[in-house]
Scaffold this active site. Structure first.
Site, mmCIF file in Angstrom:
data_model
loop_
_atom_site.group_PDB
_atom_site.id
_atom_site.type_symbol
_atom_site.label_atom_id
_atom_site.label_comp_id
_atom_site.label_asym_id
_atom_site.label_seq_id
_atom_site.Cartn_x
_atom_site.Cartn_y
_atom_site.Cartn_z
ATOM 1 C CG ASP A 166 41.903 -20.957 -12.910
ATOM 2 O OD1 ASP A 166 42.047 -20.010 -12.107
ATOM 3 O OD2 ASP A 166 42.059 -20.820 -14.137
ATOM 4 C CD GLU A 167 45.703 -24.742 -10.754
ATOM 5 O OE1 GLU A 167 45.000 -23.721 -10.579
ATOM 6 O OE2 GLU A 167 46.858 -24.689 -11.198
ATOM 7 C CB THR A 188 46.924 -15.846 -7.308
ATOM 8 O OG1 THR A 188 45.863 -15.060 -7.866
ATOM 9 C CG2 THR A 188 47.304 -16.916 -8.319
ATOM 10 C CE LYS A 246 44.346 -11.917 -10.087
ATOM 11 N NZ LYS A 246 44.927 -13.238 -10.332
ATOM 12 C CB SER A 255 44.728 -18.099 -16.978
ATOM 13 O OG SER A 255 45.012 -19.395 -16.459
ATOM 14 C CB SER A 310 49.601 -12.781 -14.565
ATOM 15 O OG SER A 310 49.781 -12.240 -13.297
ATOM 16 C CB THR A 311 45.874 -14.311 -17.801
ATOM 17 O OG1 THR A 311 46.015 -15.153 -16.653
ATOM 18 C CG2 THR A 311 45.334 -15.107 -18.962
ATOM 19 N N GLY A 342 42.273 -17.351 -6.888
ATOM 20 C CA GLY A 342 43.155 -17.131 -8.041
ATOM 21 C C GLY A 342 43.753 -18.381 -8.659
ATOM 22 C CE1 TYR A 374 47.511 -12.002 -9.136
ATOM 23 C CE2 TYR A 374 48.122 -10.390 -10.780
ATOM 24 C CZ TYR A 374 47.992 -11.698 -10.390
ATOM 25 O OH TYR A 374 48.351 -12.693 -11.265
HETATM 26 C C1 NAY Z 1 46.026 -13.102 -13.686
HETATM 27 O O1 NAY Z 1 46.334 -12.018 -13.191
HETATM 28 O O2 NAY Z 1 45.841 -13.218 -14.879
HETATM 29 C C2 NAY Z 1 45.958 -14.280 -12.809
HETATM 30 O O3 NAY Z 1 46.753 -14.413 -11.922
HETATM 31 C C3 NAY Z 1 44.905 -15.297 -12.981
HETATM 32 C C4 NAY Z 1 45.198 -16.497 -12.127
HETATM 33 C C5 NAY Z 1 46.079 -17.458 -12.871
HETATM 34 N N1 NAY Z 1 47.418 -17.256 -12.479
HETATM 35 C C6 NAY Z 1 48.421 -17.190 -13.362
HETATM 36 C C7 NAY Z 1 49.745 -16.833 -12.833
HETATM 37 O O4 NAY Z 1 48.283 -17.453 -14.525
HETATM 38 O O5 NAY Z 1 44.326 -18.859 -13.386
HETATM 39 C C8 NAY Z 1 45.531 -18.846 -12.672
HETATM 40 C C9 NAY Z 1 46.434 -19.951 -13.188
HETATM 41 O O6 NAY Z 1 46.850 -19.700 -14.505
HETATM 42 C C10 NAY Z 1 45.687 -21.277 -13.183
HETATM 43 O O7 NAY Z 1 45.202 -21.545 -11.907
HETATM 44 C C11 NAY Z 1 46.597 -22.432 -13.652
HETATM 45 O O8 NAY Z 1 47.602 -22.692 -12.710
#
Ligand code: NAY
Length: 292
Positions: A189-190, A165, A163, A206, A46-47, A187, A135
């Protein structure tokens, strides 16, 4: 062989105003995060803006990452696509390019049945020799699964990990207990520290594109049993994440890389470039990260 553990950036894809990948910028980002000590990369998720890219653009990014990293750390290729033939093609490319694993988002948009999703993964796992990391991102796919359903997917031969998330830590904990061999990646980061306490093997995110040293320090503090320090670092990270998410996450991450001379580039449309006031906020966030 083994899937990577530890802190794994979900790699950003720097692009120019026409949406073409900026190879040099991508190489700088890879080298910078490798210097920080990351344990691997999740490429084309996604990132990475995969759902905004053509198959050939996705293939190009997979190739640049594998050439640049040159086996210094393991790579996971996200190959999920709405068109199944595209997923199969990208899975083949990932294997040829030396990726350690493939990953695919759970099929979305059409409200597929569990049986349909199960057979999608069965077929992908059959055609690919690489281990699969499913995922799971229910907030964006609109499709959640019970822990029993995830356990059924985990039983597919070749399905090696997830993964995760999602913020349902009860589900994460139940899965961990049920599937001791299954590789689990946090997934959000928080939630890194709570997920670590529940036994995840690694974290894909991300924000690690710009906060890798802090996230790695959190990881190591947890490993050493210094929970006070790990908790403090999570608090510091969450203050940063709250600011990033409030300012349009991906364009802000890229703007921060630009400020550091690493060249983050822009995001693909329909993402908009940051406004002047968002750029000011981005400068404040970068200065804040540097101070921590
Ligand atoms: C991806 O496939 O890139 C991810 O899902 C990485 C996980 C991130 N999710 C999204 C939707 O960006 O890092 C997280 C997220 O950005 C972070 O926790 C901030 O909310």
């Amino acid at each position: 062989s083994a899937l990577p553990g530890g802190i794994i950036p979900a790699l950003l894809t720097p692009v120019d105003s026409r949406g073409e990948t900026l190879r040099d910028h991508l190489v700088s980002l890879l080298e910078y995060t490798l210097d920080c000590g990351v344990s691997g990369f999740y490429v084309g998720g996604s990132t990475g803006e995969c759902f905004l890219m053509s198959v050939s653009q996705r293939e190009e990014v997979l190739a640049i990452a594998s050439e640049t990293v040159a086996s210094r750390v393991p790579l996971i290729a996200h190959i999920g696509a709405q068109n199944v033939d595209d997923s199969f093609y990208l899975a083949e490319r990932a294997q040829a390019l030396g990726y350690r694993a493939i990953s695919a988002v759970t099929p979305y948009y059409y409200g597929f049945s569990f049986q349909e999703i199960l057979s999608y993964y069965q077929e992908l796992c059959e055609i690919s020799k690489l281990p699969m990391v499913m995922y799971f991102i229910p907030a964006l796919t609109g499709r959640t699964f019970t822990s029993q359903e995830i356990a059924r997917l985990a039983a597919i031969p070749g399905m090696a990990g997830i993964k995760f998330t999602a913020d349902d830590l009860f589900k994460l904990e139940r899965l961990r207990g049920q599937l001791p061999e299954f590789v689990m990646y946090n997934g959000y980061d928080e939630l890194l520290l709570p997920a670590l306490s529940l036994g995840v093997n690694g974290a894909i995110g991300s924000t690690y594109n710009v906060t890798a040293p802090l996230a790695i320090a959190l990881w190591e503090s947890f490993r050493e049993g210094d929970l006070a320090r790990a908790g403090h670092l999570q608090w510091e990270l969450n203050t940063i994440i709250e600011m990033l998410v409030g300012n349009n996450l991906y364009p802000t991450l890229k703007d921060i890389l630009e400020r550091r001379g690493l060249g983050g580039g822009l995001c693909r449309k329909p993402f908009l470039p940051l406004t002047a006031s968002q750029k000011e906020e981005s400068a404040r966030i970068d200065a804040h990260i540097t101070r921590v």
